[in-house]
Design a protein around this motif. Structure first.
Motif, mmCIF file in Angstrom:
data_model
loop_
_atom_site.group_PDB
_atom_site.id
_atom_site.type_symbol
_atom_site.label_atom_id
_atom_site.label_comp_id
_atom_site.label_asym_id
_atom_site.label_seq_id
_atom_site.Cartn_x
_atom_site.Cartn_y
_atom_site.Cartn_z
ATOM 1 N N ASP A 22 0.148 -3.533 -8.253
ATOM 2 C CA ASP A 22 0.748 -4.466 -8.311
ATOM 3 C C ASP A 22 1.634 -5.564 -6.820
ATOM 4 O O ASP A 22 2.231 -5.118 -6.144
ATOM 5 C CB ASP A 22 1.414 -4.943 -9.241
ATOM 6 C CG ASP A 22 2.771 -4.844 -9.468
ATOM 7 O OD1 ASP A 22 3.748 -4.305 -8.604
ATOM 8 O OD2 ASP A 22 3.269 -4.183 -10.414
ATOM 9 N N ILE A 23 1.176 -7.181 -6.773
ATOM 10 C CA ILE A 23 1.674 -7.663 -5.346
ATOM 11 C C ILE A 23 3.462 -7.515 -5.649
ATOM 12 O O ILE A 23 3.639 -7.284 -4.370
ATOM 13 C CB ILE A 23 2.148 -9.033 -5.866
ATOM 14 C CG1 ILE A 23 1.872 -9.985 -4.391
ATOM 15 C CG2 ILE A 23 2.663 -9.750 -7.039
ATOM 16 C CD1 ILE A 23 1.272 -10.003 -3.313
ATOM 17 N N THR A 24 4.283 -6.942 -6.521
ATOM 18 C CA THR A 24 5.501 -6.577 -6.056
ATOM 19 C C THR A 24 5.432 -5.580 -5.947
ATOM 20 O O THR A 24 6.585 -5.268 -4.478
ATOM 21 C CB THR A 24 6.098 -6.586 -7.295
ATOM 22 O OG1 THR A 24 6.227 -7.575 -8.246
ATOM 23 C CG2 THR A 24 7.759 -6.673 -7.182
ATOM 24 N N GLU A 25 5.214 -4.435 -6.141
ATOM 25 C CA GLU A 25 5.068 -3.287 -5.457
ATOM 26 C C GLU A 25 4.749 -2.950 -4.313
ATOM 27 O O GLU A 25 5.260 -3.206 -2.917
ATOM 28 C CB GLU A 25 3.866 -2.400 -6.029
ATOM 29 C CG GLU A 25 4.369 -0.558 -5.849
ATOM 30 C CD GLU A 25 3.787 0.303 -6.729
ATOM 31 O OE1 GLU A 25 3.858 1.511 -6.442
ATOM 32 O OE2 GLU A 25 3.522 -0.276 -7.731
ATOM 33 N N ALA A 26 3.481 -3.571 -3.583
ATOM 34 C CA ALA A 26 2.835 -4.062 -2.356
ATOM 35 C C ALA A 26 4.218 -4.210 -1.099
ATOM 36 O O ALA A 26 4.037 -4.540 0.084
ATOM 37 C CB ALA A 26 1.623 -5.007 -2.520
ATOM 38 N N MET A 27 4.607 -6.026 -1.935
ATOM 39 C CA MET A 27 5.471 -7.111 -1.080
ATOM 40 C C MET A 27 6.687 -5.716 -0.835
ATOM 41 O O MET A 27 7.541 -5.931 0.355
ATOM 42 C CB MET A 27 5.888 -7.935 -1.718
ATOM 43 C CG MET A 27 4.958 -8.695 -1.532
ATOM 44 S SD MET A 27 4.315 -9.506 -0.376
ATOM 45 C CE MET A 27 5.570 -9.772 0.410
ATOM 46 N N SER A 32 10.016 -2.211 3.329
ATOM 47 C CA SER A 32 10.389 -0.605 3.194
ATOM 48 C C SER A 32 9.232 0.239 4.182
ATOM 49 O O SER A 32 10.387 1.091 4.798
ATOM 50 C CB SER A 32 10.825 0.622 1.565
ATOM 51 O OG SER A 32 8.805 0.674 1.530
ATOM 52 N N GLY A 33 8.396 -0.620 4.734
ATOM 53 C CA GLY A 33 8.110 0.328 5.759
ATOM 54 C C GLY A 33 6.604 0.587 5.274
ATOM 55 O O GLY A 33 5.797 1.616 6.252
ATOM 56 N N GLY A 34 6.707 0.863 4.155
ATOM 57 C CA GLY A 34 5.409 1.798 3.928
ATOM 58 C C GLY A 34 3.564 1.717 3.765
ATOM 59 O O GLY A 34 2.964 1.997 4.087
ATOM 60 N N ILE A 35 3.855 -0.031 4.222
ATOM 61 C CA ILE A 35 2.804 -0.827 4.877
ATOM 62 C C ILE A 35 3.236 -1.188 6.034
ATOM 63 O O ILE A 35 4.120 -1.428 6.424
ATOM 64 C CB ILE A 35 2.326 -1.762 3.411
ATOM 65 C CG1 ILE A 35 2.261 -1.195 2.223
ATOM 66 C CG2 ILE A 35 1.128 -2.612 4.639
ATOM 67 C CD1 ILE A 35 1.514 -1.971 1.408
ATOM 68 N N LYS A 36 2.504 -0.760 7.250
ATOM 69 C CA LYS A 36 2.387 -0.706 8.339
ATOM 70 C C LYS A 36 1.356 -1.901 9.015
ATOM 71 O O LYS A 36 1.386 -2.078 10.608
ATOM 72 C CB LYS A 36 2.688 0.420 9.073
ATOM 73 C CG LYS A 36 4.414 1.038 8.399
ATOM 74 C CD LYS A 36 4.571 2.853 9.390
ATOM 75 C CE LYS A 36 4.735 3.327 8.853
ATOM 76 N NZ LYS A 36 5.642 4.737 9.104
ATOM 77 N N ASP A 37 0.390 -1.449 9.113
ATOM 78 C CA ASP A 37 -0.775 -2.882 8.887
ATOM 79 C C ASP A 37 -0.966 -4.019 9.147
ATOM 80 O O ASP A 37 -0.112 -4.814 8.216
ATOM 81 C CB ASP A 37 -2.520 -1.953 7.451
ATOM 82 C CG ASP A 37 -3.656 -2.614 8.758
ATOM 83 O OD1 ASP A 37 -3.949 -2.278 9.820
ATOM 84 O OD2 ASP A 37 -4.632 -3.838 7.707
ATOM 85 N N ALA A 38 -0.838 -4.912 10.543
ATOM 86 C CA ALA A 38 -1.411 -5.929 10.766
ATOM 87 C C ALA A 38 -1.756 -6.464 8.727
ATOM 88 O O ALA A 38 -1.019 -7.690 8.900
ATOM 89 C CB ALA A 38 -0.957 -6.000 11.860
ATOM 90 N N LYS A 39 -3.106 -6.387 9.100
ATOM 91 C CA LYS A 39 -3.644 -7.105 8.681
ATOM 92 C C LYS A 39 -3.474 -7.350 6.700
ATOM 93 O O LYS A 39 -3.190 -8.213 6.566
ATOM 94 C CB LYS A 39 -4.999 -6.749 8.663
ATOM 95 C CG LYS A 39 -5.720 -6.880 10.031
ATOM 96 C CD LYS A 39 -7.470 -6.337 10.166
ATOM 97 C CE LYS A 39 -7.126 -4.729 9.835
ATOM 98 N NZ LYS A 39 -6.540 -3.235 10.105
ATOM 99 N N THR A 40 -2.969 -6.338 6.608
ATOM 100 C CA THR A 40 -2.684 -5.892 4.951
ATOM 101 C C THR A 40 -1.278 -6.875 4.929
ATOM 102 O O THR A 40 -1.540 -7.440 4.558
ATOM 103 C CB THR A 40 -2.389 -4.498 4.988
ATOM 104 O OG1 THR A 40 -3.667 -3.863 4.829
ATOM 105 C CG2 THR A 40 -1.847 -4.380 3.344
#
Length: 53
Positions: A22-27, A32-40
């Protein structure tokens, strides 16, 4: 939804993993740095800025 096998090309050593969050978890993962891909990150920020979800 996953519509085919996918997963990247073996000869290019692509390791693609599809996650549904869900969007909250993704944000939270962005913060926290768990998602590092700039496009994402840009896509998630766009979604939030335009209240798409």
């Amino acid at each position: 939804m996953k519509v085919s096998e996918g997963g990247g090309l073996d000869h290019e050593e692509e390791n693609i993993e599809v996650l549904e969050l869900d969007i909250t978890e993704a944000m939270q993962l962005v913060e926290s740095g768990g998602i590092k891909d700039a496009k994402t990150i840009m896509l998630l920020q766009y979604i939030k800025l335009h209240n798409i979800l």
